[in-house]
Design an enzyme around this catalytic site. Structure first.
Site, PDB file in Angstrom:
ATOM      1  N   CYS A   1       3.206   8.280   1.599  1.00 16.76           N
ATOM      2  CA  CYS A   1       3.597   7.337   2.644  1.00 16.76           C
ATOM      3  C   CYS A   1       3.815   5.985   1.956  1.00 16.76           C
ATOM      4  O   CYS A   1       2.906   5.467   1.314  1.00 16.76           O
ATOM      5  CB  CYS A   1       2.469   7.260   3.671  1.00 16.76           C
ATOM      6  SG  CYS A   1       2.756   6.004   4.926  1.00 16.76           S
TER       7      CYS A   1
ATOM      8  N   CYS B   1       3.864  -5.594  16.433  1.00 11.95           N
ATOM      9  CA  CYS B   1       3.220  -4.588  17.296  1.00 11.95           C
ATOM     10  C   CYS B   1       1.729  -4.933  17.454  1.00 11.95           C
ATOM     11  O   CYS B   1       1.049  -5.235  16.474  1.00 11.95           O
ATOM     12  CB  CYS B   1       3.381  -3.183  16.712  1.00 11.95           C
ATOM     13  SG  CYS B   1       5.105  -2.671  16.598  1.00 11.95           S
TER      14      CYS B   1
ATOM     15  N   CYS C   1      -1.141  -3.057  15.315  1.00 11.54           N
ATOM     16  CA  CYS C   1      -0.883  -2.767  13.899  1.00 11.54           C
ATOM     17  C   CYS C   1      -1.404  -3.862  12.966  1.00 11.54           C
ATOM     18  O   CYS C   1      -1.161  -5.051  13.192  1.00 11.54           O
ATOM     19  CB  CYS C   1       0.624  -2.593  13.704  1.00 11.54           C
ATOM     20  SG  CYS C   1       1.064  -2.174  12.014  1.00 11.54           S
TER      21      CYS C   1
ATOM     22  N   GLU D   1       0.824  -1.214   0.000  1.00 10.80           N
ATOM     23  CA  GLU D   1       0.000   0.000   0.000  1.00 10.80           C
ATOM     24  C   GLU D   1       0.853   1.257   0.000  1.00 10.80           C
ATOM     25  O   GLU D   1       1.920   1.281   0.607  1.00 10.80           O
ATOM     26  CB  GLU D   1      -0.812   0.079   1.297  1.00 10.80           C
ATOM     27  CG  GLU D   1      -1.865  -0.939   1.429  1.00 10.80           C
ATOM     28  CD  GLU D   1      -2.532  -0.844   2.806  1.00 10.80           C
ATOM     29  OE1 GLU D   1      -2.836  -1.909   3.346  1.00 10.80           O
ATOM     30  OE2 GLU D   1      -2.730   0.267   3.323  1.00 10.80           O
TER      31      GLU D   1
ATOM     32  N   CYS E   1       5.088  -7.578   7.788  1.00 17.95           N
ATOM     33  CA  CYS E   1       6.046  -7.107   8.783  1.00 17.95           C
ATOM     34  C   CYS E   1       6.172  -8.169   9.861  1.00 17.95           C
ATOM     35  O   CYS E   1       5.210  -8.861  10.165  1.00 17.95           O
ATOM     36  CB  CYS E   1       5.525  -5.796   9.392  1.00 17.95           C
ATOM     37  SG  CYS E   1       6.645  -5.055  10.610  1.00 17.95           S
TER      38      CYS E   1
ATOM     39  N   CYS F   1      -3.204   1.615   8.736  1.00 19.94           N
ATOM     40  CA  CYS F   1      -2.070   1.145   7.963  1.00 19.94           C
ATOM     41  C   CYS F   1      -2.072  -0.383   7.805  1.00 19.94           C
ATOM     42  O   CYS F   1      -2.141  -1.114   8.777  1.00 19.94           O
ATOM     43  CB  CYS F   1      -0.814   1.593   8.695  1.00 19.94           C
ATOM     44  SG  CYS F   1       0.659   1.035   7.922  1.00 19.94           S
TER      45      CYS F   1
HETATM   46  N1  SAH Z   1       7.743  -0.134  11.140  1.00 19.00           N
HETATM   47  C1  SAH Z   1       7.870   1.278  11.197  1.00 19.00           C
HETATM   48  C2  SAH Z   1       7.052   2.037  10.161  1.00 19.00           C
HETATM   49  C3  SAH Z   1       5.657   1.589   9.861  1.00 19.00           C
HETATM   50  S1  SAH Z   1       4.354   1.951  10.971  1.00 19.00           S
HETATM   51  C4  SAH Z   1       7.569   1.775  12.575  1.00 19.00           C
HETATM   52  O1  SAH Z   1       7.186   0.987  13.431  1.00 19.00           O
HETATM   53  O2  SAH Z   1       7.770   2.958  12.838  1.00 19.00           O
HETATM   54  C5  SAH Z   1       4.129   3.682  10.960  1.00 19.00           C
HETATM   55  C6  SAH Z   1       3.558   4.208  12.262  1.00 19.00           C
HETATM   56  O3  SAH Z   1       2.166   3.861  12.439  1.00 19.00           O
HETATM   57  C7  SAH Z   1       4.265   3.660  13.485  1.00 19.00           C
HETATM   58  O4  SAH Z   1       4.471   4.680  14.415  1.00 19.00           O
HETATM   59  C8  SAH Z   1       3.265   2.642  13.994  1.00 19.00           C
HETATM   60  O5  SAH Z   1       3.502   2.307  15.322  1.00 19.00           O
HETATM   61  C9  SAH Z   1       1.957   3.354  13.733  1.00 19.00           C
HETATM   62  N2  SAH Z   1       0.774   2.499  13.737  1.00 19.00           N
HETATM   63  C10 SAH Z   1       0.651   1.224  13.346  1.00 19.00           C
HETATM   64  N3  SAH Z   1      -0.604   0.787  13.519  1.00 19.00           N
HETATM   65  C11 SAH Z   1      -1.302   1.818  14.025  1.00 19.00           C
HETATM   66  C12 SAH Z   1      -2.662   1.993  14.427  1.00 19.00           C
HETATM   67  N4  SAH Z   1      -3.559   1.003  14.340  1.00 19.00           N
HETATM   68  N5  SAH Z   1      -3.013   3.218  14.882  1.00 19.00           N
HETATM   69  C13 SAH Z   1      -2.119   4.229  14.969  1.00 19.00           C
HETATM   70  N6  SAH Z   1      -0.837   4.116  14.618  1.00 19.00           N
HETATM   71  C14 SAH Z   1      -0.427   2.925  14.152  1.00 19.00           C
END
Ligand code: SAH
Length: 346
Positions: free
Chosen positions: A104, A115, A118, A91, A111, A332
């Site tokens: 973006c 987390c 996510c 995406e 991944c 995301c």
């Molecule tokens: N792997 C990298 C970049 C991708 S995620 C990282 O962790 O920074 C980009 C951002 O979106 C990160 O800060 C991540 O923690 C956040 N993110 C992921 N899922 C999310 C969600 N459901 N709501 C808000 N932020 C989210």
């Protein structure tokens, strides 16, 4: 396997062309064509037919293809589902700001960082994106839009530091004057906190903005939502961040996703202000996007503002991320996930 010419840095392309017995200046001609957006080697009209044929037999210039596009009726945000040459999906999201367009982009298919909030990590990591697939997102979307894209954030699917080398090749080609010519100061890279790579990047010292997904203020809290913290705990991460600032003199941006009842009370705001006290940094507060599988809820607006003003009052610059494209919203990684779920049902 043919080599994708956009996977090479300028210097590697020169080596490749010299290896074919061609003069060095051919590499410059070819490099320029690549980032003008040609999608066939035959379009490189200042090369002889013979050279074009030789190149075509050993290399490609494949770009990702637009599979689906969603345009917001509210703010023109566009979400793209792109298809790669092996059938995988990624995406990219395009946002319009007063100062221009920001894209973006993704760095991996899926991944493996795990987390808890996510969507991108739910099916694990399938593979790394190649440099051509990373830069290809900028090119394909810019071409669809018929406008120049001025800013790039690596905050899409994947962990850029889990794909370090390809991301560095991308950074080289995207900023090259004969490449996309987008300066490093217009690029933000976001990481979940792979401390060793933060130090590696500090040594290379590109002028990009480094963004750290912090989301918690102590190890117990961070371990429970970000497994990466078990390898690189908060103290290790902060040491690496301080080293990065010392080497580059660049301000770090800390992403802090607010999750109701998990990390959003004022005691946590106090911990956060202590943790970041005296650092050259900025905090970006993001009310969590609901993802069905996770069950996490957004912090309500008043509490977000309380959290923000607590930080500001304690000399930590903090802003709340504006929500964009809310009518086409999928947190995301959701577009790709929805698509895979649909294919599974068919
Ligand atoms: N792997 C990298 C970049 C991708 S995620 C990282 O962790 O920074 C980009 C951002 O979106 C990160 O800060 C991540 O923690 C956040 N993110 C992921 N899922 C999310 C969600 N459901 N709501 C808000 N932020 C989210």
């Amino acid at each position: 396997m043919k080599i994708n010419l956009r996977d090479l840095t300028y210097e590697k392309l020169e080596e490749f062309i010299l290896g074919l017995g061609e003069p060095k200046f051919r590499a410059k001609q070819i490099f320029k064509w690549l980032y003008l957006g040609i999608n066939s080697i035959d379009d490189m009209t200042n090369l002889s037919k013979d050279l074009r044929e030789r190149l075509s037999s050993i290399s490609t210039v494949f770009l990702p293809e637009i599979e689906e596009k969603f345009v917001s009726g509210i703010d023109e945000t566009r979400k793209y589902l792109l298809k790669l040459d092996d059938g995988n999906y990624i995406e990219s999201v395009l946002m319009k700001y007063k100062h221009g367009y920001t894209i973006c982009i993704s760095s991996q298919v899926g991944c493996r960082m795990g987390c808890a909030f996510c969507a991108s990590t739910i099916g694990g990591r399938i593979r790394n994106l190649t440099p051509s697939e990373i830069i290809g997102q900028v090119m394909v979307v810019s071409n669809d839009l018929k406008e120049r894209i001025s800013n790039i954030v690596m905050m899409g699917i994947g962990e850029p530091f889990d794909n370090f080398e390809n991301v560095m090749t991308f950074l080289s080609n995207v900023s090259h004057p004969d490449g996309l010519n987008i300066g490093h100061r217009h690029i933000t890279l976001s990481t979940c906190g792979i401390a060793d790579k933060i130090r590696d990047l500090a040594h290379l010292a590109p002028q990009i903005t480094l963004s750290i997904s912090l989301h918690a203020t102590n190890d117990e809290m961070r371990n429970s939502i970000m497994p990466v913290n078990k390898k690189y705990n908060i103290a290790t991460l902060m040491e690496a961040c301080k080293y990065y600032i010392y080497k580059t003199n660049r301000r770090i941006s800390f992403e802090y996703t607010l999750i109701a009842g998990v990390n959003d009370d004022l005691k946590t705001a106090r911990e956060l202000s202590k943790l970041l006290s005296g650092m050259l940094c900025h905090v970006n507060l993001i009310p969590v996007n609901a993802v069905n599988e996770t069950g996490f809820k957004k912090t309500d607006k008043n509490k977000v503002e309380e959290f923000r003003s607590y930080l500001e009052n304690h000399k930590i610059p903090a802003t709340v991320r504006r929500e964009m494209g809310s009518d086409i919203n999928a947190a995301c990684g959701q577009l790709r996930k929805n698509r895979l779920d649909r294919e599974r049902c068919d």
